[in-house]
Design a protein around this motif. Structure first.
Motif, mmCIF file in Angstrom:
data_model
loop_
_atom_site.group_PDB
_atom_site.id
_atom_site.type_symbol
_atom_site.label_atom_id
_atom_site.label_comp_id
_atom_site.label_asym_id
_atom_site.label_seq_id
_atom_site.Cartn_x
_atom_site.Cartn_y
_atom_site.Cartn_z
ATOM 1 N N LEU B 51 19.341 63.616 100.744
ATOM 2 C CA LEU B 51 20.760 63.717 100.395
ATOM 3 C C LEU B 51 21.064 63.134 99.016
ATOM 4 O O LEU B 51 22.218 62.928 98.663
ATOM 5 C CB LEU B 51 21.612 63.018 101.461
ATOM 6 C CG LEU B 51 21.587 63.660 102.860
ATOM 7 C CD1 LEU B 51 22.356 62.805 103.854
ATOM 8 C CD2 LEU B 51 22.170 65.063 102.819
ATOM 9 N N PHE B 52 20.003 62.874 98.238
ATOM 10 C CA PHE B 52 20.242 62.209 96.955
ATOM 11 C C PHE B 52 21.118 63.039 96.028
ATOM 12 O O PHE B 52 21.908 62.495 95.260
ATOM 13 C CB PHE B 52 18.914 61.897 96.262
ATOM 14 C CG PHE B 52 19.123 61.361 94.883
ATOM 15 C CD1 PHE B 52 19.723 60.120 94.701
ATOM 16 C CD2 PHE B 52 18.775 62.092 93.777
ATOM 17 C CE1 PHE B 52 19.953 59.622 93.434
ATOM 18 C CE2 PHE B 52 19.005 61.604 92.510
ATOM 19 C CZ PHE B 52 19.589 60.364 92.330
ATOM 20 N N VAL B 55 24.634 62.233 96.413
ATOM 21 C CA VAL B 55 24.979 60.954 95.763
ATOM 22 C C VAL B 55 25.144 61.174 94.258
ATOM 23 O O VAL B 55 26.108 60.700 93.647
ATOM 24 C CB VAL B 55 23.881 59.896 96.030
ATOM 25 C CG1 VAL B 55 24.200 58.592 95.328
ATOM 26 C CG2 VAL B 55 23.712 59.665 97.526
ATOM 27 N N GLU B 56 24.232 61.949 93.686
ATOM 28 C CA GLU B 56 24.278 62.210 92.243
ATOM 29 C C GLU B 56 25.536 62.996 91.873
ATOM 30 O O GLU B 56 26.223 62.675 90.899
ATOM 31 C CB GLU B 56 23.032 62.989 91.818
ATOM 32 C CG GLU B 56 22.894 63.073 90.316
ATOM 33 C CD GLU B 56 21.574 63.707 89.907
ATOM 34 O OE1 GLU B 56 20.851 63.095 89.126
ATOM 35 O OE2 GLU B 56 21.273 64.821 90.370
ATOM 36 N N TYR B 59 28.691 60.773 91.999
ATOM 37 C CA TYR B 59 28.894 59.827 90.900
ATOM 38 C C TYR B 59 28.934 60.499 89.526
ATOM 39 O O TYR B 59 29.484 59.938 88.587
ATOM 40 C CB TYR B 59 27.785 58.766 90.898
ATOM 41 C CG TYR B 59 27.945 57.752 92.012
ATOM 42 C CD1 TYR B 59 29.059 56.910 92.047
ATOM 43 C CD2 TYR B 59 27.008 57.630 93.015
ATOM 44 C CE1 TYR B 59 29.226 55.996 93.063
ATOM 45 C CE2 TYR B 59 27.159 56.708 94.045
ATOM 46 C CZ TYR B 59 28.272 55.894 94.062
ATOM 47 O OH TYR B 59 28.444 54.984 95.059
ATOM 48 N N THR B 60 28.336 61.693 89.413
ATOM 49 C CA THR B 60 28.302 62.347 88.099
ATOM 50 C C THR B 60 29.694 62.823 87.702
ATOM 51 O O THR B 60 30.104 62.680 86.550
ATOM 52 C CB THR B 60 27.318 63.542 88.117
ATOM 53 O OG1 THR B 60 26.036 63.049 88.490
ATOM 54 C CG2 THR B 60 27.222 64.184 86.751
ATOM 55 N N SER B 229 28.572 71.589 81.819
ATOM 56 C CA SER B 229 27.973 70.434 81.153
ATOM 57 C C SER B 229 26.500 70.267 81.491
ATOM 58 O O SER B 229 25.705 69.881 80.654
ATOM 59 C CB SER B 229 28.715 69.160 81.557
ATOM 60 O OG SER B 229 30.082 69.328 81.370
ATOM 61 N N PHE B 230 26.143 70.520 82.738
ATOM 62 C CA PHE B 230 24.795 70.183 83.196
ATOM 63 C C PHE B 230 24.139 71.401 83.834
ATOM 64 O O PHE B 230 24.288 71.631 85.025
ATOM 65 C CB PHE B 230 24.859 69.047 84.225
ATOM 66 C CG PHE B 230 25.784 67.944 83.834
ATOM 67 C CD1 PHE B 230 25.529 67.145 82.747
ATOM 68 C CD2 PHE B 230 26.932 67.715 84.567
ATOM 69 C CE1 PHE B 230 26.397 66.146 82.396
ATOM 70 C CE2 PHE B 230 27.804 66.710 84.211
ATOM 71 C CZ PHE B 230 27.534 65.922 83.130
ATOM 72 N N THR B 233 20.813 70.862 86.630
ATOM 73 C CA THR B 233 20.876 70.048 87.840
ATOM 74 C C THR B 233 21.184 70.929 89.049
ATOM 75 O O THR B 233 22.249 70.846 89.646
ATOM 76 C CB THR B 233 21.964 68.977 87.697
ATOM 77 O OG1 THR B 233 23.165 69.668 87.382
ATOM 78 C CG2 THR B 233 21.621 67.991 86.634
ATOM 79 N N LEU B 250 36.229 73.294 107.279
ATOM 80 C CA LEU B 250 36.608 72.440 108.413
ATOM 81 C C LEU B 250 37.987 72.827 108.947
ATOM 82 O O LEU B 250 38.176 72.977 110.167
ATOM 83 C CB LEU B 250 36.599 70.970 107.962
ATOM 84 C CG LEU B 250 36.735 69.925 109.045
ATOM 85 C CD1 LEU B 250 35.517 69.920 109.943
ATOM 86 C CD2 LEU B 250 36.915 68.549 108.423
ATOM 87 N N VAL B 251 38.937 73.012 108.029
ATOM 88 C CA VAL B 251 40.298 73.406 108.444
ATOM 89 C C VAL B 251 40.254 74.750 109.161
ATOM 90 O O VAL B 251 40.884 74.931 110.205
ATOM 91 C CB VAL B 251 41.236 73.466 107.207
ATOM 92 C CG1 VAL B 251 42.553 74.140 107.563
ATOM 93 C CG2 VAL B 251 41.494 72.070 106.675
ATOM 94 N N LEU B 254 38.587 74.459 112.684
ATOM 95 C CA LEU B 254 39.429 73.759 113.655
ATOM 96 C C LEU B 254 40.564 74.634 114.176
ATOM 97 O O LEU B 254 40.978 74.511 115.322
ATOM 98 C CB LEU B 254 39.995 72.479 113.032
ATOM 99 C CG LEU B 254 39.026 71.300 112.922
ATOM 100 C CD1 LEU B 254 39.642 70.187 112.105
ATOM 101 C CD2 LEU B 254 38.636 70.785 114.291
ATOM 102 N N ALA B 255 41.059 75.507 113.313
ATOM 103 C CA ALA B 255 42.248 76.285 113.704
ATOM 104 C C ALA B 255 41.962 77.770 113.828
ATOM 105 O O ALA B 255 42.895 78.570 113.863
ATOM 106 C CB ALA B 255 43.361 76.038 112.692
ATOM 107 N N LYS B 257 40.983 79.696 116.248
ATOM 108 C CA LYS B 257 41.473 80.378 117.442
ATOM 109 C C LYS B 257 42.932 80.815 117.249
ATOM 110 O O LYS B 257 43.282 81.971 117.468
ATOM 111 C CB LYS B 257 41.351 79.424 118.643
ATOM 112 C CG LYS B 257 41.523 80.101 119.984
ATOM 113 C CD LYS B 257 41.262 79.141 121.118
ATOM 114 C CE LYS B 257 42.276 78.017 121.149
ATOM 115 N NZ LYS B 257 42.055 77.058 122.240
ATOM 116 N N ASP B 258 43.747 79.856 116.799
ATOM 117 C CA ASP B 258 45.154 80.165 116.549
ATOM 118 C C ASP B 258 45.306 81.112 115.368
ATOM 119 O O ASP B 258 46.227 81.928 115.326
ATOM 120 C CB ASP B 258 45.939 78.877 116.283
ATOM 121 C CG ASP B 258 46.055 78.043 117.543
ATOM 122 O OD1 ASP B 258 46.130 78.646 118.629
ATOM 123 O OD2 ASP B 258 46.053 76.805 117.446
#
Lengths: 123, 270
Positions: B51-52, B55-56, B59-60, B229-230, B233, B250-251, B254-255, B257-258
């Motif tokens: 999962l690095f 993290v990168e 913070y980048t 910029s990068f 990566t 996610l939204v 979750l919804a 069905k409705d």
């Protein structure tokens, strides 16, 4: 108002779990972000290397800049305080050999790290 | 349907699902391995996943700021859409002079692409002094005609006798809308929330034009500046893509069905 229905539904549980996870993670980070880095430098025979120059660099996506340097003690141990990095890039120079830019990924910035494996220099 | 037909149908559906999910899987895989996309032969199973890169990516770019900008704008858009679309939808269930003209005007407006109205929208936003602000970014998406029509069709499905009874009990039109129509139109509310959230969350062109400072940038703009910029990566870029997409997925999940009920409820009316 039906509090049970409000508390036990997929929205509350999902977002509640996310908030709880973030909270716990931040508490963990809060107790482990002093930026302490300790480790040991050994040669190929496993003997501690005294007086090795250990350089800590900052890894960005475009460059690697040295941010701190230290020298190992009699037992080959070294330490940095408040390193401020989210990825450690360590280089070692010594009479016994060297290590070029060993990258150690971290989980968060300034994470306390005690290197479990010694840094092995080779000629 | 015979057993053979069922097997063939499901086989085709599975193949289509795999084809549609492959790009998503590839993004997820690259985000945990950082593999070059053009490596041949391509590996299906991630080799040494970690999962690095998340993290990168975190913070980048200033992910927290970008996230909260996007979240604040999406929240504003969702609330405004519920409020304005429900009122407009309810009004369109009533009989009033030139109602047909209003509906025609709304339908015609839907046929004009947003790109054609960017310049007047920009000038209007500038005149209001809302350039480079969250309200300015949210302004064109505060109401969607599709959602107005969705509320209208859902409200029309509510029996008129119920509204009459509420009126006899002394409820005002506002209270009929908020206490009777809205609770009976939960699928429409869910559909409004999902659509307005996802449209706002993924909006790129309008924020690109309106935003002038990094402080007001949203996630899609951050993604583009990250890409510009990068270039090398790959892992971090794909990790950032996943972080951008996860909230809207996610939204929706979750919804959903409705959401599906909300889209189909108008079709079975009457």
């Amino acid at each position: 108002m039906n509090w049970r229905a409000i508390l036990i539904n997929r929205f509350t549980i999902t977002f509640g779990a996310i908030v709880l996870a973030v909270l716990l993670w931040n508490i963990y980070v809060g107790f482990n972000d002093d930026g302490r880095l300790t480790g040991q430098v050994v040669d190929e025979n496993g003997d501690p290397v005294r007086g090795a120059q250990v350089m800590l660099a900052r890894k960005t996506v475009t460059s690697v800049d040295t941010v701190a340097e230290t020298t190992t003690g009699d037992t080959g141990n070294f330490s940095f305080q408040n390193h401020g990095q989210f990825a450690l890039v360590l280089s070692v120079n010594s009479d016994a050999g060297s290590i070029s830019r060993q990258v150690i990924p971290l989980w968060f910035r300034n994470q306390n790290v005690d290197l479990a494996e010694p840094l092995v220099v080779s000629p | 349907m015979s057993r053979f037909h069922r097997i063939v149908t499901h086989g085709i559906l599975i193949i289509v699902c795999i084809l549609m999910l492959t790009p998503i899987y590839w993004v997820l895989k690259t985000s945990v391995t950082g593999d070059n996309l053009f490596v041949y032969p391509p590996s299906i199973i991630p080799d040494d996943p970690n999962l690095f890169f998340y993290v990168e990516a975190w913070y980048t770019v200033d992910f927290v700021r970008l996230f909260f900008n996007s979240f604040a704008i999406a929240t504003l858009v969702v609330i405004a859409n519920l409020f304005l679309n429900a009122m407009a939808g309810y009004a369109l269930t009533k009989q009033f002079p030139a109602k047909g003209l209003v509906l025609t005007f709304l339908l015609m407006s839907m046929m004009i692409p947003f790109h054609a109205t960017i310049i007047p929208a920009y000038l209007l936003t500038a005149d209001l002094g809302l350039l480079n602000s969250k309200l300015g970014i949210a302004l064109p998406t505060l109401s969607h005609i599709v959602c107005i029509l969705l509320f209208k069709s859902n409200f029309e499905a509510v029996p008129n006798s119920l509204i009459q009874a509420a009126r006899i009990d002394g409820l005002s039109e506002w209270r009929i809308l908020t206490r009777i129509m809205m609770p009976l139109s939960k699928p429409a509310v869910a559909t409004n929330i999902i659509l307005s959230f996802i449209w706002s969350w993924n909006d790129f062109l309008w924020p690109l034009i309106v935003v002038r400072s990094q402080e007001q940038q949203t996630l899609p703009l951050g993604l583009v500046s990250f890409l510009a910029s990068f270039e090398d990566t790959t892992g971090s870029l794909y990790a950032f893509c996943v972080l951008v997409v996860v909230p809207s997925m996610l939204v929706f999940l979750l919804a959903q069905k409705d959401f599906i009920r909300g889209l189909t409820s108008g079709a079975t009316k009457g």
